[in-house]
Design a protein around this motif. Sequence first.
Motif, PDB file in Angstrom:
ATOM      1  N   GLY A  34       0.809  -1.202   0.000  1.00  0.00           N
ATOM      2  CA  GLY A  34       0.000   0.000   0.000  1.00  0.00           C
ATOM      3  C   GLY A  34       0.843   1.252   0.000  1.00  0.00           C
ATOM      4  O   GLY A  34       2.070   1.191  -0.169  1.00  0.00           O
ATOM      5  N   LEU A  35       0.172   2.367   0.190  1.00  0.00           N
ATOM      6  CA  LEU A  35       0.819   3.679   0.244  1.00  0.00           C
ATOM      7  C   LEU A  35       0.880   4.128   1.697  1.00  0.00           C
ATOM      8  O   LEU A  35      -0.159   4.205   2.368  1.00  0.00           O
ATOM      9  N   VAL A  36       2.093   4.384   2.170  1.00  0.00           N
ATOM     10  CA  VAL A  36       2.286   4.823   3.549  1.00  0.00           C
ATOM     11  C   VAL A  36       3.253   5.990   3.564  1.00  0.00           C
ATOM     12  O   VAL A  36       3.893   6.307   2.552  1.00  0.00           O
ATOM     13  N   GLN A  37       3.370   6.611   4.732  1.00  0.00           N
ATOM     14  CA  GLN A  37       4.313   7.710   4.887  1.00  0.00           C
ATOM     15  C   GLN A  37       5.611   7.192   5.505  1.00  0.00           C
ATOM     16  O   GLN A  37       5.638   6.139   6.155  1.00  0.00           O
ATOM     17  N   ALA A  38       6.651   7.937   5.303  1.00  0.00           N
ATOM     18  CA  ALA A  38       7.949   7.585   5.890  1.00  0.00           C
ATOM     19  C   ALA A  38       7.792   7.441   7.401  1.00  0.00           C
ATOM     20  O   ALA A  38       7.136   8.267   8.050  1.00  0.00           O
ATOM     21  N   GLY A  39       8.383   6.390   7.933  1.00  0.00           N
ATOM     22  CA  GLY A  39       8.287   6.103   9.355  1.00  0.00           C
ATOM     23  C   GLY A  39       7.185   5.137   9.723  1.00  0.00           C
ATOM     24  O   GLY A  39       7.171   4.603  10.841  1.00  0.00           O
ATOM     25  N   ASP A  40       6.262   4.900   8.801  1.00  0.00           N
ATOM     26  CA  ASP A  40       5.154   3.984   9.057  1.00  0.00           C
ATOM     27  C   ASP A  40       5.608   2.527   8.948  1.00  0.00           C
ATOM     28  O   ASP A  40       6.753   2.235   8.571  1.00  0.00           O
ATOM     29  N   VAL A  62       3.938 -16.777   5.054  1.00  0.00           N
ATOM     30  CA  VAL A  62       5.192 -16.133   5.460  1.00  0.00           C
ATOM     31  C   VAL A  62       4.940 -14.631   5.480  1.00  0.00           C
ATOM     32  O   VAL A  62       4.254 -14.098   4.616  1.00  0.00           O
ATOM     33  N   TYR A  63       5.514 -13.970   6.467  1.00  0.00           N
ATOM     34  CA  TYR A  63       5.278 -12.542   6.655  1.00  0.00           C
ATOM     35  C   TYR A  63       6.572 -11.742   6.529  1.00  0.00           C
ATOM     36  O   TYR A  63       7.665 -12.242   6.797  1.00  0.00           O
ATOM     37  N   LEU A  64       6.408 -10.506   6.148  1.00  0.00           N
ATOM     38  CA  LEU A  64       7.505  -9.543   6.178  1.00  0.00           C
ATOM     39  C   LEU A  64       6.980  -8.308   6.899  1.00  0.00           C
ATOM     40  O   LEU A  64       6.189  -7.551   6.344  1.00  0.00           O
ATOM     41  N   GLN A  65       7.400  -8.142   8.139  1.00  0.00           N
ATOM     42  CA  GLN A  65       7.025  -6.969   8.918  1.00  0.00           C
ATOM     43  C   GLN A  65       8.033  -5.871   8.633  1.00  0.00           C
ATOM     44  O   GLN A  65       9.233  -6.052   8.857  1.00  0.00           O
ATOM     45  N   MET A  66       7.545  -4.758   8.139  1.00  0.00           N
ATOM     46  CA  MET A  66       8.408  -3.657   7.743  1.00  0.00           C
ATOM     47  C   MET A  66       8.103  -2.454   8.624  1.00  0.00           C
ATOM     48  O   MET A  66       6.943  -2.017   8.706  1.00  0.00           O
ATOM     49  N   SER A  67       9.123  -1.933   9.276  1.00  0.00           N
ATOM     50  CA  SER A  67       8.971  -0.793  10.163  1.00  0.00           C
ATOM     51  C   SER A  67       9.917   0.320   9.738  1.00  0.00           C
ATOM     52  O   SER A  67      10.861   0.089   8.984  1.00  0.00           O
ATOM     53  N   SER A  68       9.666   1.508  10.248  1.00  0.00           N
ATOM     54  CA  SER A  68      10.511   2.669   9.929  1.00  0.00           C
ATOM     55  C   SER A  68      10.757   2.777   8.430  1.00  0.00           C
ATOM     56  O   SER A  68      11.890   2.933   7.972  1.00  0.00           O
ATOM     57  N   LEU A  69       9.685   2.684   7.685  1.00  0.00           N
ATOM     58  CA  LEU A  69       9.813   2.670   6.231  1.00  0.00           C
ATOM     59  C   LEU A  69      10.367   3.988   5.706  1.00  0.00           C
ATOM     60  O   LEU A  69      10.096   5.071   6.261  1.00  0.00           O
ATOM     61  N   THR A  87       4.589   1.705  -1.546  1.00  0.00           N
ATOM     62  CA  THR A  87       5.000   3.070  -1.858  1.00  0.00           C
ATOM     63  C   THR A  87       5.107   3.848  -0.562  1.00  0.00           C
ATOM     64  O   THR A  87       4.148   3.903   0.210  1.00  0.00           O
ATOM     65  N   VAL A  88       6.277   4.431  -0.349  1.00  0.00           N
ATOM     66  CA  VAL A  88       6.524   5.192   0.873  1.00  0.00           C
ATOM     67  C   VAL A  88       6.745   6.653   0.478  1.00  0.00           C
ATOM     68  O   VAL A  88       7.692   6.969  -0.244  1.00  0.00           O
ATOM     69  N   SER A  89       5.890   7.508   0.954  1.00  0.00           N
ATOM     70  CA  SER A  89       6.012   8.937   0.639  1.00  0.00           C
ATOM     71  C   SER A  89       6.807   9.643   1.731  1.00  0.00           C
ATOM     72  O   SER A  89       6.786   9.251   2.897  1.00  0.00           O
ATOM     73  N   SER A  90       7.490  10.708   1.318  1.00  0.00           N
ATOM     74  CA  SER A  90       8.328  11.446   2.270  1.00  0.00           C
ATOM     75  C   SER A  90       7.541  12.526   2.975  1.00  0.00           C
ATOM     76  O   SER A  90       6.419  12.829   2.635  1.00  0.00           O
TER      77      SER A  90
END
Length: 127
Positions: A10-16, A79-86, A124-127
Amino acid sequence: QVQLVESGGGLVQAGDSLRLSCAASGRPTSSYAVGWFRQAPGKEREFVAGISAGGGTTYYADSVKGRFTVSRDNAKNTVYLQMSSLKPDDTSVYCCAAVITDYYTTYYLRPDSYAYWGQGTQVTVSS
């Protein structure tokens, strides 16, 4: 034969944070290792993280160490991929891939070492 379907992008903001899932069918998940790869437009496909069939061995790209965690629930064939501090640099299409192997080594950081691939999910990670 193994079929893989990714979800959770999805679309998230930086840090999400986001959690990607790779749902598998066709063979018991416990019989194969899974890798996560990503590919941005104009760039080569790169290894992100991987986990052995039993879950005891994991590998991470230096760029995601400490931020991403790969895990698996063989009872759920997922299987999962947990992504933090994007970061914006994490923007890419993320794919999971599977290979049947009893010995999950650094050889499997190579995309061409995997036999089965999902279609991918856009992050997608927006700044």
